[in-house]
Design an enzyme around this catalytic site. Sequence first.
Site, PDB file in Angstrom:
ATOM      1  N   ASP A  44     -30.959 -35.756  24.944  1.00 48.48           N
ATOM      2  CA  ASP A  44     -30.963 -37.120  25.467  1.00 48.48           C
ATOM      3  C   ASP A  44     -32.065 -37.918  24.775  1.00 48.48           C
ATOM      4  O   ASP A  44     -33.247 -37.701  25.024  1.00 48.48           O
ATOM      5  CB  ASP A  44     -31.190 -37.100  26.979  1.00 48.48           C
ATOM      6  N   TYR A  49     -37.008 -44.788  22.175  1.00 52.24           N
ATOM      7  CA  TYR A  49     -37.923 -43.658  22.040  1.00 52.24           C
ATOM      8  C   TYR A  49     -38.475 -43.537  20.621  1.00 52.24           C
ATOM      9  O   TYR A  49     -39.460 -42.831  20.409  1.00 52.24           O
ATOM     10  CB  TYR A  49     -37.222 -42.343  22.398  1.00 52.24           C
ATOM     11  N   LYS A  74     -29.216 -44.470  23.762  1.00 56.00           N
ATOM     12  CA  LYS A  74     -29.230 -45.657  24.627  1.00 56.00           C
ATOM     13  C   LYS A  74     -29.549 -46.915  23.824  1.00 56.00           C
ATOM     14  O   LYS A  74     -30.364 -46.877  22.894  1.00 56.00           O
ATOM     15  CB  LYS A  74     -30.267 -45.487  25.740  1.00 56.00           C
ATOM     16  N   HIS A 107     -29.577 -49.221  28.297  1.00 59.49           N
ATOM     17  CA  HIS A 107     -30.804 -48.551  28.733  1.00 59.49           C
ATOM     18  C   HIS A 107     -31.455 -49.192  29.959  1.00 59.49           C
ATOM     19  O   HIS A 107     -32.115 -48.510  30.736  1.00 59.49           O
ATOM     20  CB  HIS A 107     -31.807 -48.515  27.574  1.00 59.49           C
TER      21      HIS A 107
END
Length: 284
Positions: A44, A49, A74, A107
């Site tokens: 994930d 990120y 996302k 997200h």
Amino acid sequence: MEYVTLNNGVKMPKIGLGVMQMTDPVASENVIVTALEMGYPMIDTAAAYGNEAIVGRAIKRANVNREDIFVTSKLWVSDMSYEGAKRGLEKSLENLQLDYIDLYVLHQPIGDLYGAWRYLTEAYKEGKIRAIGVDNFTLAKLVEFIKFNDVKPAVNLIQANPYHQRQDDLQAMVKRDVQMIAWQPFAGGDGNLFEDAVLKAIADKYHKTVGQVILRWLIQRDIVVIPKSSSPERQAENLAIFDFSLSQEDMETIKKLDQGGGFALPENADQFERLLNMWEQFFG
């Protein structure tokens, strides 16, 4: 391994590796390769990120077949529009070095959600994404989204753990055939969850760790979990939850630990503005 079946028929593993804050180009890639070769069936990640490329390299390196890995990413709020979603998805596919992503998610419930969803729906129908979903949607926003879109979200990711159990959310999602995914199943290390006397007693009973009991409790509620860990030992521990089951009595005991609440976007204008500014600083 145990699976759930999403509302479009796609099978999704009940556990995956969360990789938020894993941004070291070498160390994080090695961590993810180790996890994949250990047997983690799902990774994930997210554009925000900053490690999609690291995940992509790890998938290429690991001695695993692509079809055996469920990859989630996302779309960040800076791309939350029709054209932004098109740009964001193509960038995610490029970073991950993949022809398709198994699950692609909005997200946060911020921005031109309907425009972004319209493009993701097109990409889903073209086979670039196997399933599309949402993240941190309130129940009201989720119901609205289901009513006014042709393709229903397959999942909704929300914070859930023994102290924030989200029982109403789970009931509402089950009723509407939307899969609940728990982020921060260990409460992000807050609240001394691993030192909870009730959880420790149950863990001792099954000769398991508190972390394993928490993950088992969640997946027995048919909630998908994505615990984060950079430690091979902890990764292996988190995977070793399919050789035991919690009794109904123990499930009910853990239910009593619920303190309510859980992450939600603030309704106060100043707090919300501060949150947006913080996100812009960290994620762009």
